[in-house]
Design a protein around this motif. Structure first.
Motif: not given
Length: 210
Positions: A107, A111, A116, A118, A121, A201, A204-205
């Protein structure tokens, strides 16, 4: 001689613009016509929505594949190192933090390079899941190879005996290896595997929304 006598004129009071005897009235504001309104800049435009950092999706996926492969191999080596292969049967110790670490690594890479996005991700989550699954099976292959080697040494087998390696178990006997892994796996095994894509996830978020 007689002179014409004229009556002297009386001094007249000064005339005022407002009429005799009344002071001048101040000008009255005009209604109904255009009036001067205070001028404003018209307001400030609303701030633009924040745009995430743009990255390189192709490079991010390529780097995430490499990170998943490295993470899967490290997972397998750790699984083999924690196993007990000196007994009558090999005993494998499951641990959750390894899967979380692999997912966080994938992740972070996807990222950091992909920005950014998704969709990336999701790709990272799939790669993290595949990495941990590969690490589980290849780790079991390493455990099986180590156990066979120890058993051959205890049995006094000659050095000419061909002892299968981890690659032999993984590539040549994958079906038997997978069946043995399924038989030995339990709820915790699948739970630890599921933590890997969640960690990918989540990492990465958080990184993508900074």
């Amino acid at each position: 001689m007689s002179q014409n006598w004229q009556q002297p004129q009386q001094p007249q009071p000064p005339q005022q613009p407002g009429g005799y005897g009344y002071p001048a009235q101040p000008p009255q504001p005009q209604y109904g016509g255009p009036q001067q309104q205070p001028q404003f800049a018209g307001g400030f435009p609303p701030p633009a929505p924040p745009v995430g950092r743009q990255g390189n999706p192709a490079l991010a996926i390529l780097a995430a594949v490499v990170a998943a492969a490295v993470g899967g191999l490290l997972y397998a080596f750790l699984l083999s190192a924690m196993a007990d292969t000196d007994g009558a049967e090999p005993k494998v110790t499951q641990f959750a933090y390894a899967g979380v670490a692999v997912g966080a690594l994938v992740g972070f890479v996807i990222a950091k390079l992909g920005g950014r996005n998704p969709a990336l991700w999701v790709v990272g989550a799939v790669l993290a899941l595949a990495a941990v699954f590969f690490g589980e099976l290849y780790g079991y292959a390493m455990v099986a190879a180590d156990w066979v080697s120890n058993y051959a040494d205890k049995a006094g087998a000659p050095s000419t005996v061909d002892i299968p390696t981890a690659n032999d178990f993984f590539f040549d006997q994958f079906g038997d290896l997978f069946d043995g892994w399924k038989k030995d796996s339990g709820f915790l095994t699948y739970l630890f595997i599921a933590l890997s894509p969640v960690a990918a996830v989540s990492t990465a978020y958080r990184l993508g929304n900074r």
